[in-house]
Scaffold this motif. Sequence first.
Motif, mmCIF file in Angstrom:
data_model
loop_
_atom_site.group_PDB
_atom_site.id
_atom_site.type_symbol
_atom_site.label_atom_id
_atom_site.label_comp_id
_atom_site.label_asym_id
_atom_site.label_seq_id
_atom_site.Cartn_x
_atom_site.Cartn_y
_atom_site.Cartn_z
ATOM 1 N N LEU A 91 0.822 -1.208 0.000
ATOM 2 C CA LEU A 91 0.000 0.000 0.000
ATOM 3 C C LEU A 91 0.856 1.259 0.000
ATOM 4 C CD1 LEU A 91 -2.785 -1.019 2.575
ATOM 5 C CD2 LEU A 91 -2.769 -1.309 0.087
ATOM 6 N N CYS A 92 1.988 1.223 0.674
ATOM 7 C CA CYS A 92 2.850 2.407 0.724
ATOM 8 C C CYS A 92 3.473 2.709 -0.638
ATOM 9 C CB CYS A 92 3.958 2.205 1.757
ATOM 10 S SG CYS A 92 3.415 2.399 3.479
ATOM 11 N N ALA A 99 -3.209 7.710 -5.326
ATOM 12 C CA ALA A 99 -4.349 8.458 -4.789
ATOM 13 C C ALA A 99 -4.264 9.931 -5.167
ATOM 14 C CB ALA A 99 -4.397 8.303 -3.266
ATOM 15 N N GLU A 100 -5.423 10.562 -5.178
ATOM 16 C CA GLU A 100 -5.501 11.978 -5.538
ATOM 17 C C GLU A 100 -5.172 12.848 -4.323
ATOM 18 O OE1 GLU A 100 -9.295 12.631 -7.300
ATOM 19 O OE2 GLU A 100 -8.934 11.255 -8.958
ATOM 20 N N VAL A 101 -3.938 12.686 -3.851
ATOM 21 C CA VAL A 101 -3.444 13.435 -2.699
ATOM 22 C C VAL A 101 -2.061 13.963 -3.055
ATOM 23 C CG1 VAL A 101 -2.699 13.285 -0.293
ATOM 24 C CG2 VAL A 101 -4.740 12.062 -1.031
ATOM 25 N N SER A 102 -1.816 15.220 -2.745
ATOM 26 C CA SER A 102 -0.504 15.802 -3.009
ATOM 27 C C SER A 102 0.441 15.403 -1.880
ATOM 28 C CB SER A 102 -0.620 17.329 -3.105
ATOM 29 O OG SER A 102 0.658 17.905 -3.345
ATOM 30 N N ALA A 103 1.225 14.359 -2.117
ATOM 31 C CA ALA A 103 2.065 13.805 -1.057
ATOM 32 C C ALA A 103 3.426 13.400 -1.607
ATOM 33 C CB ALA A 103 1.383 12.606 -0.406
ATOM 34 N N THR A 104 4.447 13.631 -0.796
ATOM 35 C CA THR A 104 5.812 13.240 -1.143
ATOM 36 C C THR A 104 6.337 12.334 -0.041
ATOM 37 O OG1 THR A 104 6.186 15.380 -2.235
ATOM 38 C CG2 THR A 104 8.126 14.057 -1.694
ATOM 39 N N ARG A 105 6.873 11.194 -0.439
ATOM 40 C CA ARG A 105 7.343 10.238 0.556
ATOM 41 C C ARG A 105 8.610 10.743 1.233
ATOM 42 N NH1 ARG A 105 7.108 3.640 -0.043
ATOM 43 N NH2 ARG A 105 7.679 3.179 2.126
ATOM 44 N N GLY A 109 11.585 3.862 2.568
ATOM 45 C CA GLY A 109 10.782 2.936 1.771
ATOM 46 C C GLY A 109 11.247 1.499 1.847
ATOM 47 N N ASP A 110 11.821 1.114 2.983
ATOM 48 C CA ASP A 110 12.375 -0.237 3.108
ATOM 49 C C ASP A 110 11.718 -1.031 4.243
ATOM 50 O OD1 ASP A 110 13.305 1.230 5.212
ATOM 51 O OD2 ASP A 110 15.444 0.838 4.848
#
Length: 261
Positions: A91-92, A99-105, A109-110
């Motif tokens: 999911l991550c 998704a329609e969301v303004s997001a930056t990881r 990511g591990d």
Amino acid sequence: MSDTKTEEEPRSKEPAKKGLHGWKAATAVFGCGTLAAFGVFGVIVGVLSMFLNVASSGLSSAEGEEQNGQIVVPEQTIKPRDSLDTGALDLCGGTIPQAEVSATRADPGDAYEDPGEGEVPRVVVDHCIWNVIPAGGVGSPWELDFSYAAFVTGDETAESSEEAVQDYEERVSQADSLGLEAGSSGEAGVADDSQFFHGLTGVGTTAYVVILRSGDTVYEMNFESNTDFPSGDLIPAEEFEYERDSLLEYIEIRLGVVGPG
């Protein structure tokens, strides 16, 4: 013979009065027309009913049925719980970016873990952090701390596993102990089970935490603003709910297609 012929001619010129005339004729025509109209209407209704029955059965099998405002994905499109490919429930990395969301990881990511098919118990977990620019722009940017656990039990008949219910209750208890001030909490009214917590943190920022259970998957969204609201009050819960629902839509669809429940 001439007299006989003279008497018969006038009678032969008189038109024969056969059938219905006057109000009787009008009544008969109206009656026949009405019956014919009902007959044609009945045929049309019958054809339409048959068409709609076929169409509705096709739609229910191909697209799922709507129950209580939620789309129920047809069983034949859901992969068996114990045969999920490794990475199917990422999911991550695979769902939130769509998704329609303004997001930056903002994390490495591990953290994704999946013991793989055939492992018992098989629990898929992940944890990720995002910088979110909310649509309303209030207290922007926010930090989103997202985590989940999917319990792949292999049981297609159970509504939810004991492991999922226990994990959900533990997360709710932990969120309740955050001690947010001047806020509120209660049922969020989404997914199978959900609880939200909304209030001020110790440093004056606004936090909105929601814990959800969808079948055998439990996931948590923890939003926190980077500053306090200009007026010194809480950022309204509705601001967070908008971003929550945007993510929820994509996550629930993903879980409905390949999820463990």
